[in-house]
Design a protein around this motif. Structure first.
Motif, PDB file in Angstrom:
ATOM      1  N   VAL A 143       0.837  -1.202   0.000  1.00 44.89           N
ATOM      2  CA  VAL A 143       0.000   0.000   0.000  1.00 44.89           C
ATOM      3  C   VAL A 143       0.873   1.252   0.000  1.00 44.89           C
ATOM      4  N   GLU A 144       1.957   1.228   0.732  1.00 44.50           N
ATOM      5  CA  GLU A 144       2.868   2.389   0.741  1.00 44.50           C
ATOM      6  C   GLU A 144       3.427   2.646  -0.652  1.00 44.50           C
ATOM      7  N   ILE A 145       3.804   1.609  -1.351  1.00 44.42           N
ATOM      8  CA  ILE A 145       4.322   1.756  -2.716  1.00 44.42           C
ATOM      9  C   ILE A 145       3.245   2.321  -3.644  1.00 44.42           C
ATOM     10  N   LEU A 146       2.024   1.811  -3.508  1.00 43.92           N
ATOM     11  CA  LEU A 146       0.930   2.299  -4.341  1.00 43.92           C
ATOM     12  C   LEU A 146       0.653   3.778  -4.073  1.00 43.92           C
ATOM     13  N   ARG A 147       0.689   4.167  -2.812  1.00 46.08           N
ATOM     14  CA  ARG A 147       0.466   5.577  -2.479  1.00 46.08           C
ATOM     15  C   ARG A 147       1.569   6.453  -3.063  1.00 46.08           C
ATOM     16  N   GLU A 148       2.788   5.979  -3.052  1.00 44.15           N
ATOM     17  CA  GLU A 148       3.894   6.749  -3.609  1.00 44.15           C
ATOM     18  C   GLU A 148       3.733   6.929  -5.114  1.00 44.15           C
ATOM     19  N   ARG A 149       3.348   5.870  -5.796  1.00 42.51           N
ATOM     20  CA  ARG A 149       3.137   5.976  -7.245  1.00 42.51           C
ATOM     21  C   ARG A 149       1.996   6.945  -7.555  1.00 42.51           C
ATOM     22  N   LEU A 150       0.927   6.871  -6.767  1.00 45.82           N
ATOM     23  CA  LEU A 150      -0.189   7.782  -6.953  1.00 45.82           C
ATOM     24  C   LEU A 150       0.239   9.230  -6.724  1.00 45.82           C
ATOM     25  N   ALA A 151       1.037   9.444  -5.680  1.00 48.19           N
ATOM     26  CA  ALA A 151       1.508  10.798  -5.381  1.00 48.19           C
ATOM     27  C   ALA A 151       2.386  11.339  -6.504  1.00 48.19           C
ATOM     28  N   ASP A 152       3.183  10.476  -7.116  1.00 49.06           N
ATOM     29  CA  ASP A 152       4.036  10.916  -8.227  1.00 49.06           C
ATOM     30  C   ASP A 152       3.190  11.433  -9.390  1.00 49.06           C
ATOM     31  N   VAL A 153       2.120  10.709  -9.705  1.00 50.23           N
ATOM     32  CA  VAL A 153       1.240  11.150 -10.794  1.00 50.23           C
ATOM     33  C   VAL A 153       0.565  12.458 -10.422  1.00 50.23           C
ATOM     34  N   ASP A 262      -7.815  -1.750 -21.450  1.00 54.18           N
ATOM     35  CA  ASP A 262      -7.793  -3.090 -20.852  1.00 54.18           C
ATOM     36  C   ASP A 262      -8.458  -2.967 -19.486  1.00 54.18           C
ATOM     37  N   ALA A 263      -9.780  -3.017 -19.503  1.00 52.01           N
ATOM     38  CA  ALA A 263     -10.532  -2.792 -18.266  1.00 52.01           C
ATOM     39  C   ALA A 263     -10.294  -3.903 -17.260  1.00 52.01           C
ATOM     40  N   ALA A 264     -10.241  -5.149 -17.727  1.00 51.98           N
ATOM     41  CA  ALA A 264     -10.041  -6.270 -16.805  1.00 51.98           C
ATOM     42  C   ALA A 264      -8.712  -6.155 -16.084  1.00 51.98           C
ATOM     43  N   GLY A 265      -7.717  -5.621 -16.754  1.00 48.97           N
ATOM     44  CA  GLY A 265      -6.405  -5.529 -16.137  1.00 48.97           C
ATOM     45  C   GLY A 265      -6.241  -4.354 -15.194  1.00 48.97           C
ATOM     46  N   TYR A 266      -6.878  -3.201 -15.519  1.00 45.92           N
ATOM     47  CA  TYR A 266      -6.493  -1.989 -14.818  1.00 45.92           C
ATOM     48  C   TYR A 266      -7.651  -1.104 -14.347  1.00 45.92           C
ATOM     49  N   VAL A 267      -8.882  -1.519 -14.591  1.00 44.21           N
ATOM     50  CA  VAL A 267     -10.006  -0.650 -14.239  1.00 44.21           C
ATOM     51  C   VAL A 267     -11.087  -1.388 -13.455  1.00 44.21           C
ATOM     52  N   GLY A 271      -8.233  -3.803  -7.104  1.00 43.86           N
ATOM     53  CA  GLY A 271      -6.986  -4.311  -6.556  1.00 43.86           C
ATOM     54  C   GLY A 271      -5.841  -3.366  -6.844  1.00 43.86           C
ATOM     55  N   PRO A 272      -4.626  -3.784  -6.560  1.00 44.08           N
ATOM     56  CA  PRO A 272      -3.463  -2.892  -6.704  1.00 44.08           C
ATOM     57  C   PRO A 272      -3.275  -2.301  -8.096  1.00 44.08           C
ATOM     58  N   ARG A 273      -3.731  -3.020  -9.136  1.00 44.77           N
ATOM     59  CA  ARG A 273      -3.459  -2.524 -10.484  1.00 44.77           C
ATOM     60  C   ARG A 273      -4.334  -1.337 -10.890  1.00 44.77           C
ATOM     61  N   VAL A 274      -5.220  -0.879 -10.007  1.00 44.27           N
ATOM     62  CA  VAL A 274      -5.935   0.358 -10.330  1.00 44.27           C
ATOM     63  C   VAL A 274      -4.952   1.528 -10.416  1.00 44.27           C
ATOM     64  N   ILE A 275      -3.812   1.414  -9.747  1.00 42.29           N
ATOM     65  CA  ILE A 275      -2.795   2.468  -9.859  1.00 42.29           C
ATOM     66  C   ILE A 275      -2.160   2.431 -11.240  1.00 42.29           C
ATOM     67  N   ASP A 276      -1.922   1.235 -11.789  1.00 44.32           N
ATOM     68  CA  ASP A 276      -1.494   1.142 -13.185  1.00 44.32           C
ATOM     69  C   ASP A 276      -2.538   1.799 -14.087  1.00 44.32           C
ATOM     70  N   GLY A 277      -3.815   1.611 -13.728  1.00 44.12           N
ATOM     71  CA  GLY A 277      -4.881   2.228 -14.499  1.00 44.12           C
ATOM     72  C   GLY A 277      -4.801   3.745 -14.477  1.00 44.12           C
ATOM     73  N   ILE A 278      -4.482   4.317 -13.335  1.00 37.58           N
ATOM     74  CA  ILE A 278      -4.317   5.772 -13.246  1.00 37.58           C
ATOM     75  C   ILE A 278      -3.131   6.220 -14.087  1.00 37.58           C
ATOM     76  N   GLU A 279      -2.070   5.459 -14.072  1.00 37.86           N
ATOM     77  CA  GLU A 279      -0.897   5.819 -14.872  1.00 37.86           C
ATOM     78  C   GLU A 279      -1.202   5.767 -16.370  1.00 37.86           C
ATOM     79  N   LEU A 280      -1.951   4.765 -16.798  1.00 36.37           N
ATOM     80  CA  LEU A 280      -2.285   4.696 -18.228  1.00 36.37           C
ATOM     81  C   LEU A 280      -3.225   5.826 -18.625  1.00 36.37           C
TER      82      LEU A 280
END
Length: 303
Positions: A143-153, A262-267, A271-280
């Motif tokens: 969760v800390e890693i996910l928050r950091e990635r979100l903060a970067d965006v 790719d909704a199944a993967g990132y939207v 789960g954790p890959r919603v952050i990948d979804g924000i990045e895309l």
């Protein structure tokens, strides 16, 4: 291959007329397909295996998703997790508080329902699963890693706003025919990535809408994220969707800014890959600021 050319149904046709055209098309290909099956020696396979499955599949579709309590009991689980936003989860939620499920798994098993409706809810769900599976430290670290990635965006998005780059007006759809505006965490994904969702509501369930409503808000970008579909499936689903009247007048269409995801993967999945979804999404909204941030093969422009 069959030597037939069938015109696509006009987008302006009302559903009953479209159904009639589809039935006529099915009748037109019946004889050529039957002949092809015989010629290729597949008629017995069709008659003895595939055709008898039709009523079974129809009953399955009518019944929906069910949980085999006997099979579940045989697994003797210590923990049962009921996830969000799917037909299977709906069945699980119906049983989660009922005696059949608890009787099946026994009193020693824990039944936990996870229903996040926001990014914060997803982070909490990750931590909950970690705590329930003796992996709390790993979950907290994730969760800390996910928050950091979100903060970067979000930091880059804020800088772009200060530089005068405004948020694009976006419509995200998680069903196509008929259309439904995306809800739960998806509008929040759009906002965090630097967009402005003008149809769906963060935290609310997906809601049925219309192409007229999409045209009325006239978005600058349209995101096609049909629930549970990967990118190729989403593109195929869109290719089968009749374009509504006036589709070419919508701003996003005129500008070529309609994207399949790719909704199944990132939207779709909380789960954790919603952050990948924000990045895309950030890459789609502002490609000058976000370069090569999206996972490979996660989105594609469509018309």
């Amino acid at each position: 291959r069959l030597g037939l050319v069938l015109p696509p149904p006009a987008a302006s046709l009302v559903p009953p007329h479209r159904a009639g055209m589809e039935a006529a098309a099915a009748l037109a290909v019946h004889a050529p397909l039957a002949e092809a099956l015989v010629a290729e020696g597949l008629d017995r396979l069709y008659a003895e295996i595939e055709l008898p499955l039709v009523p079974i599949l129809a009953r399955m579709e009518a019944a929906g998703v069910a949980i085999d309590l006997e099979a579940l009991a045989a697994l003797r689980p210590d923990l049962v997790l009921v996830g969000p936003t799917s037909p299977a989860a709906d069945a699980g939620r119906r049983l989660a508080g009922d005696s059949p499920l608890r009787d099946a798994v026994g009193p020693a098993a824990s039944v936990v329902t996870l229903e996040p409706a926001s990014l914060e809810g997803i982070f909490h769900a990750v931590a909950t699963v970690g705590a329930m599976t003796s992996a709390e430290d790993e979950a907290v670290g994730l969760v800390e890693i996910l928050r950091e990635r979100l903060a970067d965006v979000e930091e880059v998005v804020a800088e772009r706003r200060e530089a005068g780059i405004r948020a694009p007006r976006v419509v995200a759809l998680d069903r196509l025919d008929p259309p439904r505006s995306a809800g739960l965490w998806v509008p929040e994904q759009v906002r965090r990535a630097g967009g402005w969702e003008v149809l769906g509501a963060a935290g609310d369930p997906s809601a049925r809408t219309s192409w007229e409503a999409v045209a009325e808000v006239d978005p600058e970008m349209i995101l096609l994220a049909p629930w549970g579909l990967h990118l190729a499936e989403a593109v195929a689903a869109w290719s089968r969707t009749p374009r509504p009247a006036g589709w070419g007048e919508v701003q996003a269409v005129r500008r070529g800014r309609v994207f399949a995801l790719d909704a199944a993967g990132y939207v779709s999945r909380g789960g954790p890959r919603v952050i990948d979804g924000i990045e895309l999404l950030a890459e789609i909204f502002d490609p000058a600021a976000f370069v090569d941030l999206a996972p490979a093969g996660s989105w594609v422009p469509v018309l």
